[in-house]
Design a protein around this motif. Structure first.
Motif, mmCIF file in Angstrom:
data_model
loop_
_atom_site.group_PDB
_atom_site.id
_atom_site.type_symbol
_atom_site.label_atom_id
_atom_site.label_comp_id
_atom_site.label_asym_id
_atom_site.label_seq_id
_atom_site.Cartn_x
_atom_site.Cartn_y
_atom_site.Cartn_z
ATOM 1 N N GLU A 44 0.806 -1.117 -0.358
ATOM 2 C CA GLU A 44 -0.078 -0.028 0.151
ATOM 3 C C GLU A 44 0.897 1.378 -0.077
ATOM 4 O OE1 GLU A 44 0.453 -1.550 4.195
ATOM 5 O OE2 GLU A 44 0.123 -2.407 2.222
ATOM 6 N N VAL A 45 1.900 1.326 0.710
ATOM 7 C CA VAL A 45 2.958 2.258 0.587
ATOM 8 C C VAL A 45 3.692 2.717 -0.559
ATOM 9 C CG1 VAL A 45 4.728 3.508 1.699
ATOM 10 C CG2 VAL A 45 3.199 2.228 3.196
ATOM 11 N N GLU A 46 4.208 1.340 -1.159
ATOM 12 C CA GLU A 46 4.960 1.379 -2.433
ATOM 13 C C GLU A 46 3.819 1.996 -3.668
ATOM 14 O OE1 GLU A 46 7.815 1.023 -2.804
ATOM 15 O OE2 GLU A 46 8.265 0.304 -0.747
ATOM 16 N N SER A 47 2.544 1.605 -3.598
ATOM 17 C CA SER A 47 1.471 2.038 -4.365
ATOM 18 C C SER A 47 1.233 3.576 -4.548
ATOM 19 C CB SER A 47 0.029 1.175 -4.298
ATOM 20 O OG SER A 47 -0.710 1.534 -5.218
ATOM 21 N N ALA A 48 1.341 4.050 -3.250
ATOM 22 C CA ALA A 48 1.000 5.277 -3.087
ATOM 23 C C ALA A 48 2.198 6.337 -3.623
ATOM 24 C CB ALA A 48 0.867 5.779 -1.560
ATOM 25 N N LEU A 49 3.598 5.541 -3.421
ATOM 26 C CA LEU A 49 4.651 6.330 -3.847
ATOM 27 C C LEU A 49 5.083 6.305 -5.262
ATOM 28 C CD1 LEU A 49 7.001 5.515 -0.888
ATOM 29 C CD2 LEU A 49 5.613 7.665 -1.120
ATOM 30 N N PHE B 142 2.690 -6.432 -7.060
ATOM 31 C CA PHE B 142 2.855 -6.111 -5.586
ATOM 32 C C PHE B 142 1.673 -6.170 -4.945
ATOM 33 C CE2 PHE B 142 6.996 -3.455 -6.252
ATOM 34 C CZ PHE B 142 7.705 -4.504 -6.449
ATOM 35 N N ASP B 143 0.420 -5.721 -5.572
ATOM 36 C CA ASP B 143 -0.854 -5.769 -4.659
ATOM 37 C C ASP B 143 -1.332 -7.253 -4.389
ATOM 38 O OD1 ASP B 143 -1.074 -3.200 -5.250
ATOM 39 O OD2 ASP B 143 -2.114 -3.439 -7.127
#
Length: 411
Positions: free
Chosen positions: A121-126, A138-139
């Motif tokens: 969730e952090v990687e997706s936001a960044l 990654f999800d």
């Protein structure tokens, strides 16, 4: 030196048909040399910039750019991340980081890998704000499900596909038994693949942050490492030096390292190759500048009588120098302008031209990456002008030392 009269006379000499055919040939050769040298410098430098930029994206987008580790962990990692981003403008994102060297074992092969634990969730936001690798796979990483994402090359070497099970043996979390040290190990399901088109496809694997902590026998809810995403990964060294001062941590509790530990030698080799290539191509311009010296010396000898007459009319020695500096500089500027135009046109149309000729430098279907850097263009222009100006000084100085009485004695 560069009076209007000196410029006009120098311009007239430059435009006039040369009486000395050999001097004319050397002048043409000098202009052609500058033209080819400048054009080659622009094309090669742009391609090298493109290759370096591609490496930066494909490798530095997949590996941690800067990692900050604290022995006793971060009490509130989000607050620390906000503090770093507010203080250092070069940081565009921060996420929890954990990783270890691991061995992956499939039914048919075994391989070493750098295992990274991430929070999807952090990687997706960044992902929209950073240049790091992000795959929709990654999800699929869910805490406690023990799923793993592999590079396509690594998956090929292990002969596994999505849905297969592999065993992961961690270098951390080793326990000692009566039979000796026993590494921490766990079975993971391959839930996805990623491809960066570089060597990291065979060296990197991702799992969920919580699963990575459990594999290393550490508390899943604790964060003792932060991964910093930089606007320019080449600023990692400066950023790494500034982080301890901002966090005001003791030297023995804070550890900062960056991508140079693992890939610094690769980018150092690329930089050295780029510099050496530019240096060799610059020699073409230098040789052309020496040809300008030869042509101007012949012109000085041919125009000795004219110079003597002008000096008797009151032309100063500095103005005489200006005449021949102008003549040599115009030759250099002609080659420089033509080289700039040709270099930019070739660079902008390099891939269509190679495709039309049937040449595939990087393999079929892979275009050459090209990045035109304005600062490099200015460096090429300024360097060429400086070299050619220096080359005109000796012939011009020799012309200014003509003695009118001696030159006109037999006229």
């Amino acid at each position: 030196m560069f009076s209007s009269s000196a410029f006009l006379i120098g311009y007239r000499y430059w435009r006039a048909r040369k009486a000395n055919a050999f001097a004319s040939f050397i002048t043409l050769f000098a202009v052609s040399g500058i033209f080819l040298g400048v054009a080659a410098l622009i094309v090669v430098s742009s391609v090298m910039n493109g290759l370096e930029g591609q490496l930066k994206t494909r490798i530095l987008g997949a590996v941690p750019q800067v990692v900050v580790e604290k022995n006793d962990g971060f009490a509130d990692w989000r607050q620390t991340a906000d503090q770093l981003q507010a203080t250092l403008p070069g940081i565009v994102g921060v996420s929890p980081s954990t990783g270890t060297q691991a061995m992956l074992q499939s039914s048919s092969n075994i391989g070493a890998v750098q295992l990274s634990g991430i929070l999807p969730e952090v990687e997706s936001a960044l992902a929209s704000r950073t240049t790091t690798v992000y795959s929709p796979a990654f999800d699929s990483l869910i805490s406690g499900e023990y799923r793993i994402i592999l590079g396509v090359q690594l998956a090929s070497e292990l002969d596994v596909a999505v849905g297969d099970t592999i065993r992961v043996l961690s270098g951390e979390g080793v326990v000692f038994s009566p039979l000796g040290p026993v590494p921490s190990q766990r079975k993971f399901i391959v839930s996805g693949l990623f491809q960066m088109g570089s060597q990291v496809d065979a060296q990197l694997a991702f799992i969920h942050y919580d699963d990575a902590r459990r594999l290393m026998r550490k508390a899943p809810d604790k964060v003792d490492g932060l991964r910093l995403y930089l606007d320019d990964p080449f600023e990692a060294e400066a950023t790494g030096k500034a982080v301890p001062q901002i966090l005001a941590a003791e030297g023995d509790t804070l550890n900062v390292h960056d991508w140079r530990d693992g890939y610094g030698h690769l980018f150092g080799a690329v930089k050295m190759e780029k510099n050496m290539t530019s240096l060799m191509l610059s020699l073409i311009v230098a040789v052309a500048a020496f040809n300008i010296v030869s042509a101007l010396v012949m012109m000085v000898v041919d125009k000795t009588t004219d110079v003597a007459v002008l000096m008797t009319q009151g032309l100063t020695r500095s103005a005489v120098m200006g005449i021949f500096v102008t003549q040599g500089s115009l030759n250099a500027l002609l080659g420089l302008v033509l080289g700039l135009i040709a270099g930019l046109v070739l660079t902008l149309n390099l891939n269509p031209l190679l495709s039309a000729l049937g040449i595939a430098v990087l393999g079929a279907g892979q275009p050459l990456p090209v990045i035109i850097a304005a600062e490099q263009l200015w460096l090429i222009v300024i360097g060429t002008v400086a070299i050619t100006l220096l080359a005109t000084l000796y012939p011009a100085l020799r012309a200014s030392r003509v003695e009118p009485a001696s030159a006109l004695r037999y006229e």
